[in-house]
Design a protein around this motif. Sequence first.
Motif, PDB file in Angstrom:
ATOM      1  N   MET A  61       0.880  -1.225  -0.129  1.00 46.05           N
ATOM      2  CA  MET A  61       0.145   0.081   0.047  1.00 46.05           C
ATOM      3  C   MET A  61       0.866   1.317   0.035  1.00 46.05           C
ATOM      4  O   MET A  61       1.888   1.339  -0.707  1.00 46.05           O
ATOM      5  CB  MET A  61      -0.811  -0.012   1.212  1.00 46.05           C
ATOM      6  CG  MET A  61      -2.153   0.794   0.746  1.00 46.05           C
ATOM      7  SD  MET A  61      -3.617  -0.018   1.679  1.00 46.05           S
ATOM      8  CE  MET A  61      -3.557   0.862   3.196  1.00 46.05           C
ATOM      9  N   LEU A  62       0.695   2.329   0.819  1.00 43.24           N
ATOM     10  CA  LEU A  62       1.466   3.293   0.951  1.00 43.24           C
ATOM     11  C   LEU A  62       2.861   3.106   1.697  1.00 43.24           C
ATOM     12  O   LEU A  62       3.071   4.029   2.670  1.00 43.24           O
ATOM     13  CB  LEU A  62       0.549   4.553   1.512  1.00 43.24           C
ATOM     14  CG  LEU A  62      -0.431   5.058   0.653  1.00 43.24           C
ATOM     15  CD1 LEU A  62      -1.382   5.922   1.544  1.00 43.24           C
ATOM     16  CD2 LEU A  62      -0.391   5.133  -0.572  1.00 43.24           C
ATOM     17  N   GLU A 114      -7.106  12.056   3.748  1.00 42.01           N
ATOM     18  CA  GLU A 114      -7.846  10.854   4.596  1.00 42.01           C
ATOM     19  C   GLU A 114      -8.027   9.751   3.461  1.00 42.01           C
ATOM     20  O   GLU A 114      -7.969   9.926   2.720  1.00 42.01           O
ATOM     21  CB  GLU A 114      -8.984  11.596   4.969  1.00 42.01           C
ATOM     22  CG  GLU A 114      -9.942  10.634   5.918  1.00 42.01           C
ATOM     23  CD  GLU A 114      -9.538  10.721   7.134  1.00 42.01           C
ATOM     24  OE1 GLU A 114      -9.497   9.662   7.787  1.00 42.01           O
ATOM     25  OE2 GLU A 114      -8.711  11.697   7.754  1.00 42.01           O
ATOM     26  N   LEU A 115      -7.715   8.531   4.470  1.00 44.65           N
ATOM     27  CA  LEU A 115      -8.164   7.186   3.758  1.00 44.65           C
ATOM     28  C   LEU A 115      -9.634   6.843   4.016  1.00 44.65           C
ATOM     29  O   LEU A 115     -10.226   7.308   5.093  1.00 44.65           O
ATOM     30  CB  LEU A 115      -7.272   6.311   4.388  1.00 44.65           C
ATOM     31  CG  LEU A 115      -6.002   6.129   4.032  1.00 44.65           C
ATOM     32  CD1 LEU A 115      -5.012   5.133   4.962  1.00 44.65           C
ATOM     33  CD2 LEU A 115      -5.696   5.743   2.590  1.00 44.65           C
ATOM     34  N   SER A 116     -10.196   6.300   2.919  1.00 45.03           N
ATOM     35  CA  SER A 116     -11.285   5.803   3.147  1.00 45.03           C
ATOM     36  C   SER A 116     -11.466   4.605   4.065  1.00 45.03           C
ATOM     37  O   SER A 116     -10.329   4.038   4.506  1.00 45.03           O
ATOM     38  CB  SER A 116     -11.949   5.074   1.739  1.00 45.03           C
ATOM     39  OG  SER A 116     -11.143   4.046   1.297  1.00 45.03           O
ATOM     40  N   GLN A 129      -9.820   1.656   3.137  1.00 46.49           N
ATOM     41  CA  GLN A 129      -8.223   1.990   2.825  1.00 46.49           C
ATOM     42  C   GLN A 129      -8.163   1.816   1.382  1.00 46.49           C
ATOM     43  O   GLN A 129      -6.774   1.506   0.944  1.00 46.49           O
ATOM     44  CB  GLN A 129      -7.289   1.153   3.735  1.00 46.49           C
ATOM     45  CG  GLN A 129      -7.656   1.795   5.010  1.00 46.49           C
ATOM     46  CD  GLN A 129      -6.432   0.829   6.120  1.00 46.49           C
ATOM     47  OE1 GLN A 129      -5.513   0.066   5.729  1.00 46.49           O
ATOM     48  NE2 GLN A 129      -6.484   1.302   7.377  1.00 46.49           N
ATOM     49  N   LYS A 130      -9.090   1.935   0.583  1.00 49.90           N
ATOM     50  CA  LYS A 130      -8.937   1.788  -0.878  1.00 49.90           C
ATOM     51  C   LYS A 130      -8.663   2.903  -1.647  1.00 49.90           C
ATOM     52  O   LYS A 130      -8.209   3.126  -2.784  1.00 49.90           O
ATOM     53  CB  LYS A 130     -10.085   0.771  -1.524  1.00 49.90           C
ATOM     54  CG  LYS A 130      -9.733  -0.672  -1.213  1.00 49.90           C
ATOM     55  CD  LYS A 130     -11.059  -1.193  -1.698  1.00 49.90           C
ATOM     56  CE  LYS A 130     -11.174  -2.847  -1.371  1.00 49.90           C
ATOM     57  NZ  LYS A 130     -12.309  -3.579  -1.814  1.00 49.90           N
ATOM     58  N   GLU A 131      -9.081   4.127  -0.922  1.00 45.95           N
ATOM     59  CA  GLU A 131      -8.896   5.363  -1.683  1.00 45.95           C
ATOM     60  C   GLU A 131      -8.229   6.377  -0.552  1.00 45.95           C
ATOM     61  O   GLU A 131      -8.676   6.299   0.449  1.00 45.95           O
ATOM     62  CB  GLU A 131     -10.600   5.955  -1.979  1.00 45.95           C
ATOM     63  CG  GLU A 131     -11.033   5.202  -2.970  1.00 45.95           C
ATOM     64  CD  GLU A 131     -12.382   5.425  -3.153  1.00 45.95           C
ATOM     65  OE1 GLU A 131     -13.007   5.424  -4.565  1.00 45.95           O
ATOM     66  OE2 GLU A 131     -13.205   6.120  -2.496  1.00 45.95           O
ATOM     67  N   LEU A 132      -7.513   7.345  -1.223  1.00 45.85           N
ATOM     68  CA  LEU A 132      -6.826   8.432  -0.843  1.00 45.85           C
ATOM     69  C   LEU A 132      -7.476   9.660  -1.105  1.00 45.85           C
ATOM     70  O   LEU A 132      -7.422  10.069  -2.248  1.00 45.85           O
ATOM     71  CB  LEU A 132      -5.390   8.322  -0.656  1.00 45.85           C
ATOM     72  CG  LEU A 132      -4.604   9.486  -0.094  1.00 45.85           C
ATOM     73  CD1 LEU A 132      -4.559   9.481   1.174  1.00 45.85           C
ATOM     74  CD2 LEU A 132      -3.271   9.418  -0.825  1.00 45.85           C
ATOM     75  N   ASP A 135      -6.522   5.783  -6.176  1.00 44.68           N
ATOM     76  CA  ASP A 135      -6.460   4.486  -5.883  1.00 44.68           C
ATOM     77  C   ASP A 135      -5.402   4.141  -4.787  1.00 44.68           C
ATOM     78  O   ASP A 135      -4.143   4.669  -5.024  1.00 44.68           O
ATOM     79  CB  ASP A 135      -6.501   3.578  -6.879  1.00 44.68           C
ATOM     80  CG  ASP A 135      -6.485   2.209  -6.453  1.00 44.68           C
ATOM     81  OD1 ASP A 135      -5.557   1.469  -5.999  1.00 44.68           O
ATOM     82  OD2 ASP A 135      -7.584   1.631  -7.033  1.00 44.68           O
ATOM     83  N   THR A 136      -5.450   3.701  -3.613  1.00 42.54           N
ATOM     84  CA  THR A 136      -4.082   3.460  -2.762  1.00 42.54           C
ATOM     85  C   THR A 136      -3.193   2.481  -3.070  1.00 42.54           C
ATOM     86  O   THR A 136      -1.992   2.278  -2.792  1.00 42.54           O
ATOM     87  CB  THR A 136      -4.638   3.045  -1.604  1.00 42.54           C
ATOM     88  OG1 THR A 136      -5.511   2.049  -1.580  1.00 42.54           O
ATOM     89  CG2 THR A 136      -5.211   4.434  -0.579  1.00 42.54           C
ATOM     90  N   TYR A 184     -15.116  12.389   7.585  1.00 45.30           N
ATOM     91  CA  TYR A 184     -15.747  11.246   7.022  1.00 45.30           C
ATOM     92  C   TYR A 184     -16.981  11.291   7.612  1.00 45.30           C
ATOM     93  O   TYR A 184     -17.137  11.510   9.044  1.00 45.30           O
ATOM     94  CB  TYR A 184     -15.067   9.972   7.263  1.00 45.30           C
ATOM     95  CG  TYR A 184     -15.743   8.903   6.576  1.00 45.30           C
ATOM     96  CD1 TYR A 184     -15.932   8.681   5.195  1.00 45.30           C
ATOM     97  CD2 TYR A 184     -16.605   8.154   7.344  1.00 45.30           C
ATOM     98  CE1 TYR A 184     -16.475   7.549   4.818  1.00 45.30           C
ATOM     99  CE2 TYR A 184     -17.334   6.937   7.082  1.00 45.30           C
ATOM    100  CZ  TYR A 184     -17.201   6.757   5.954  1.00 45.30           C
ATOM    101  OH  TYR A 184     -17.903   5.534   5.285  1.00 45.30           O
TER     102      TYR A 184
END
Length: 89
Positions: free
Chosen positions: A1-2, A22-24, A27-30, A50-51, A72
């Motif tokens: 990932m990151l 912020e991460l979704s 954790q699939k979207e930044l 996309d992470t 969020y």
Amino acid sequence: MLDKSEEYCKVGSAQAIIGSMELSQDQKELFVAFHEPAESGLNGHVWVYDTQDGALLRKYDNVCYQPVKIMYKEENNLRYGSHDENKYM
């Protein structure tokens, strides 16, 4: 990932100033909120990446002034709007 120290994705111009990331929940979207100092008016943007591969998924341009925080909220807790998905605001 990151976990890489190399360039992951580019946000705006070279003068862009990031105010928040912020991460979704999955954790699939930044979500990256930034502003462009050279722009006038609503110079704040939110871009979604996309992470896994850093691909730009969505752009929300000129949606605010200088952003300082992305928060969020679950859609069903909002007073107005559809209730079919979660939203970042």
